[in-house]
Motif scaffolding. Sequence first.
Motif, PDB file in Angstrom:
ATOM      1  N   ILE A   1      50.784  47.344  30.523  1.00  0.00           N
ATOM      2  CA  ILE A   1      50.674  48.571  31.329  1.00  0.00           C
ATOM      3  C   ILE A   1      51.336  48.417  32.698  1.00  0.00           C
ATOM      4  O   ILE A   1      51.213  49.297  33.543  1.00  0.00           O
ATOM      5  CB  ILE A   1      49.205  49.019  31.480  1.00  0.00           C
ATOM      6  N   ASP A   2      52.018  47.290  32.882  1.00  0.00           N
ATOM      7  CA  ASP A   2      52.780  47.033  34.102  1.00  0.00           C
ATOM      8  C   ASP A   2      51.914  47.191  35.347  1.00  0.00           C
ATOM      9  O   ASP A   2      52.214  47.963  36.259  1.00  0.00           O
ATOM     10  CB  ASP A   2      54.011  47.958  34.166  1.00  0.00           C
ATOM     11  N   THR A   3      50.800  46.458  35.346  1.00  0.00           N
ATOM     12  CA  THR A   3      49.840  46.470  36.450  1.00  0.00           C
ATOM     13  C   THR A   3      49.471  45.025  36.748  1.00  0.00           C
ATOM     14  O   THR A   3      49.529  44.168  35.881  1.00  0.00           O
ATOM     15  CB  THR A   3      48.578  47.268  36.050  1.00  0.00           C
ATOM     16  N   SER A   4      49.067  44.766  37.978  1.00  0.00           N
ATOM     17  CA  SER A   4      48.723  43.386  38.348  1.00  0.00           C
ATOM     18  C   SER A   4      47.508  42.901  37.561  1.00  0.00           C
ATOM     19  O   SER A   4      46.643  43.683  37.177  1.00  0.00           O
ATOM     20  CB  SER A   4      48.444  43.286  39.851  1.00  0.00           C
ATOM     21  N   LEU A   5      47.452  41.593  37.351  1.00  0.00           N
ATOM     22  CA  LEU A   5      46.358  40.982  36.603  1.00  0.00           C
ATOM     23  C   LEU A   5      45.018  41.241  37.293  1.00  0.00           C
ATOM     24  O   LEU A   5      44.020  41.560  36.634  1.00  0.00           O
ATOM     25  CB  LEU A   5      46.612  39.478  36.457  1.00  0.00           C
ATOM     26  N   GLY A   6      44.976  41.139  38.596  1.00  0.00           N
ATOM     27  CA  GLY A   6      43.744  41.381  39.341  1.00  0.00           C
ATOM     28  C   GLY A   6      43.223  42.794  39.155  1.00  0.00           C
ATOM     29  O   GLY A   6      42.015  43.016  38.996  1.00  0.00           O
ATOM     30  N   THR A   7      44.133  43.757  39.143  1.00  0.00           N
ATOM     31  CA  THR A   7      43.746  45.153  38.948  1.00  0.00           C
ATOM     32  C   THR A   7      43.171  45.357  37.554  1.00  0.00           C
ATOM     33  O   THR A   7      42.144  46.019  37.384  1.00  0.00           O
ATOM     34  CB  THR A   7      44.960  46.085  39.170  1.00  0.00           C
ATOM     35  N   VAL A   8      43.811  44.772  36.560  1.00  0.00           N
ATOM     36  CA  VAL A   8      43.328  44.891  35.183  1.00  0.00           C
ATOM     37  C   VAL A   8      41.933  44.303  35.060  1.00  0.00           C
ATOM     38  O   VAL A   8      41.033  44.910  34.465  1.00  0.00           O
ATOM     39  CB  VAL A   8      44.310  44.223  34.192  1.00  0.00           C
ATOM     40  N   LYS A   9      41.728  43.121  35.624  1.00  0.00           N
ATOM     41  CA  LYS A   9      40.402  42.490  35.572  1.00  0.00           C
ATOM     42  C   LYS A   9      39.350  43.359  36.255  1.00  0.00           C
ATOM     43  O   LYS A   9      38.226  43.496  35.763  1.00  0.00           O
ATOM     44  CB  LYS A   9      40.443  41.102  36.218  1.00  0.00           C
ATOM     45  N   THR A  10      39.715  43.956  37.382  1.00  0.00           N
ATOM     46  CA  THR A  10      38.788  44.826  38.103  1.00  0.00           C
ATOM     47  C   THR A  10      38.452  46.061  37.275  1.00  0.00           C
ATOM     48  O   THR A  10      37.283  46.454  37.172  1.00  0.00           O
ATOM     49  CB  THR A  10      39.394  45.246  39.467  1.00  0.00           C
TER      50      THR A  10
END
Length: 186
Positions: free
Chosen positions: A161-170
């Motif tokens: 989804i072309d999003t940062s790993l931290g954002t996905v985890k959040t």
Amino acid sequence: MEISERQQQLAKCLQQCARGEHAGLKRLYNLTSANLFSVALRILNDRQLAEDCLQQVFLNIWHHAERYDSSKAQASTWLNTITRNQALDLLRRNKHSRLHDGDEALNDQADESPDQEQQVTLWQQSKQLHQCLEQIPENQRRCLEMAYFEGLTHQSLAERIDTSLGTVKTWIRRGLARLQTCMNSI
């Protein structure tokens, strides 16, 4: 809810399968077989069984593609659910056949399937889960669905989804928290 181009391709392939068009099945296989195989392999933990499962999954898709309803689920969710269910059925059958040598042993086997009341309870919980999922923000819901139904890791999700790993985890953490709060309130 915005449907991605991939989901549109998968839905189109399912429509072609429903009309008996072999090209649709071939395209669907090319688009999804690797992912569906990984779902089966993760459940079965046996490459040969996973291959058998995948073959049965595509037979089921071919014979039941007309049952797919895009208003109820995304195509990938529907395909992953079929794969998961097929793998679990195969796992149960395989475990059962290893435990019992012959048909005589089957007569002594207790029926562990849910009774009617349990089935109603499971159906209600499933309905409640879907209602709760609808209340979660789309980005969180989408991440939860891809992680559960497609078996994607946080890293794979972030890349897809072309999003940062931290954002996905959040998003996943917050989505699970909202889901749990909603399910506990029902």
